[in-house]
Write a protein that holds these residues in place. Structure first.
Motif, PDB file in Angstrom:
ATOM      1  N   PHE A  74       0.712  -1.216   0.162  1.00 37.03           N
ATOM      2  CA  PHE A  74      -0.169  -0.296   0.022  1.00 37.03           C
ATOM      3  C   PHE A  74       0.622   1.297   0.102  1.00 37.03           C
ATOM      4  CE2 PHE A  74      -2.454   3.417   2.486  1.00 37.03           C
ATOM      5  CZ  PHE A  74      -3.434   3.359   1.456  1.00 37.03           C
ATOM      6  N   HIS A  75       2.240   1.162   0.171  1.00 41.45           N
ATOM      7  CA  HIS A  75       2.956   2.370   0.208  1.00 41.45           C
ATOM      8  C   HIS A  75       2.887   3.369  -0.816  1.00 41.45           C
ATOM      9  CE1 HIS A  75       6.754   4.479   1.638  1.00 41.45           C
ATOM     10  NE2 HIS A  75       7.082   4.446   0.471  1.00 41.45           N
ATOM     11  N   MET A  76       3.108   3.014  -1.904  1.00 35.28           N
ATOM     12  CA  MET A  76       2.883   4.107  -2.771  1.00 35.28           C
ATOM     13  C   MET A  76       1.496   4.574  -3.170  1.00 35.28           C
ATOM     14  SD  MET A  76       5.836   4.674  -4.228  1.00 35.28           S
ATOM     15  CE  MET A  76       5.712   5.548  -5.476  1.00 35.28           C
ATOM     16  N   TYR A  77       0.315   3.775  -2.945  1.00 36.61           N
ATOM     17  CA  TYR A  77      -0.925   4.101  -3.132  1.00 36.61           C
ATOM     18  C   TYR A  77      -1.259   5.358  -1.904  1.00 36.61           C
ATOM     19  CZ  TYR A  77      -1.611   0.356  -6.488  1.00 36.61           C
ATOM     20  OH  TYR A  77      -1.611  -0.346  -7.581  1.00 36.61           O
ATOM     21  N   GLY A  78      -0.724   4.879  -0.653  1.00 34.32           N
ATOM     22  CA  GLY A  78      -0.961   5.967   0.345  1.00 34.32           C
ATOM     23  C   GLY A  78      -0.260   7.472   0.108  1.00 34.32           C
ATOM     24  N   VAL A  79       1.102   7.169  -0.592  1.00 34.05           N
ATOM     25  CA  VAL A  79       1.655   8.458  -0.962  1.00 34.05           C
ATOM     26  C   VAL A  79       1.071   9.298  -1.957  1.00 34.05           C
ATOM     27  CG1 VAL A  79       3.716   9.053  -1.993  1.00 34.05           C
ATOM     28  CG2 VAL A  79       4.053   7.504  -0.065  1.00 34.05           C
ATOM     29  N   ILE A  80       0.734   8.554  -3.109  1.00 32.78           N
ATOM     30  CA  ILE A  80      -0.278   9.078  -3.992  1.00 32.78           C
ATOM     31  C   ILE A  80      -1.705   9.559  -3.672  1.00 32.78           C
ATOM     32  CG2 ILE A  80      -1.171   8.803  -6.300  1.00 32.78           C
ATOM     33  CD1 ILE A  80       1.003   6.778  -6.856  1.00 32.78           C
ATOM     34  N   GLY A  81      -2.171   8.679  -2.979  1.00 29.03           N
ATOM     35  CA  GLY A  81      -3.555   9.265  -2.488  1.00 29.03           C
ATOM     36  C   GLY A  81      -3.250  10.374  -1.559  1.00 29.03           C
ATOM     37  N   SER A  82      -2.466  10.510  -0.564  1.00 28.43           N
ATOM     38  CA  SER A  82      -2.270  11.680   0.185  1.00 28.43           C
ATOM     39  C   SER A  82      -1.806  13.034  -0.656  1.00 28.43           C
ATOM     40  CB  SER A  82      -1.365  11.554   1.303  1.00 28.43           C
ATOM     41  OG  SER A  82      -0.118  11.187   0.834  1.00 28.43           O
ATOM     42  N   ALA A  83      -1.286  12.784  -1.524  1.00 30.27           N
ATOM     43  CA  ALA A  83      -0.670  13.762  -2.499  1.00 30.27           C
ATOM     44  C   ALA A  83      -1.995  14.395  -3.250  1.00 30.27           C
ATOM     45  CB  ALA A  83       0.333  13.433  -3.595  1.00 30.27           C
ATOM     46  N   VAL A  84      -3.102  13.406  -3.795  1.00 28.98           N
ATOM     47  CA  VAL A  84      -4.286  14.131  -4.430  1.00 28.98           C
ATOM     48  C   VAL A  84      -5.049  14.556  -3.425  1.00 28.98           C
ATOM     49  CG1 VAL A  84      -6.321  13.010  -5.376  1.00 28.98           C
ATOM     50  CG2 VAL A  84      -3.977  12.102  -6.198  1.00 28.98           C
TER      51      VAL A  84
END
Length: 173
Positions: A74-84
């Motif tokens: 989930f690491h990258m999805y969490g980073v991308i989601g928080s950026a969005v």
């Protein structure tokens, strides 16, 4: 906010001016006042700090990116989601409070319209990202971290951008 049809296109080829009128932007910074070297130096500092954060958070890690594309982490999805989410909130705050730049100019964010070319571009972007393990933002952080083979990816990204600019008028928008 200035209407795009009222802008002067002096020194711009007519085909390029037509593209600007078609999609509302030429993709360039619309800042009116220019900044000198000292003022632009702050962007270098912020970029270096941002690159350090990318490296420390493992956002530039080929292995993390591959985990994302294999749905193993989930690491990258969490980073991308928080950026969005951060971007959405920031855009709303900029619009609501009429935020100005450091030089005092108003920030105008033009609404974008959806077109089918975004699907084709997104697929190509995703394929390149999955194959190389890098998207354009972290390329410089990867090179700065010593992964010099990423220079090939950077040159490919530049070639792709140049090709898009060359073929833009013939692509679906």
């Amino acid at each position: 906010m200035e209407n795009i049809t009222n802008r002067s296109f002096q020194g711009i080829e007519s085909s390029h001016a037509d593209l600007i009128l078609a999609d509302g932007s030429d993709g360039a910074n619309q800042q009116v006042t220019s900044e000198g070297f000292a003022a632009n130096f702050k962007y270098l500092i912020v970029g270096v700090l941002f690159g350090i954060v990318f490296v420390k958070a493992e956002i530039v890690s080929w292995f993390r990116i591959q985990e994302m594309f294999r749905f193993d982490s989930f690491h990258m999805y969490g980073v991308i989601g928080s950026a969005v989410v951060t971007g959405l909130i920031s855009i709303q705050l900029i619009k609501r409070f009429g935020v100005k730049t450091l030089s005092g100019e108003g920030v105008h964010i033009v609404d974008k319209t959806f077109n089918k070319g975004q699907i084709y571009g997104g697929v190509l972007f995703g394929l390149g990202w999955a194959i190389t393990g890098a998207c354009p933002g972290p390329l410089f952080a990867q090179i700065g971290s010593g992964y010099l083979v990423v220079i090939i990816t950077l040159l490919s990204a530049i070639a792709g951008t140049w090709t898009y600019g060359l073929l833009r008028s013939r692509l679906p928008h």
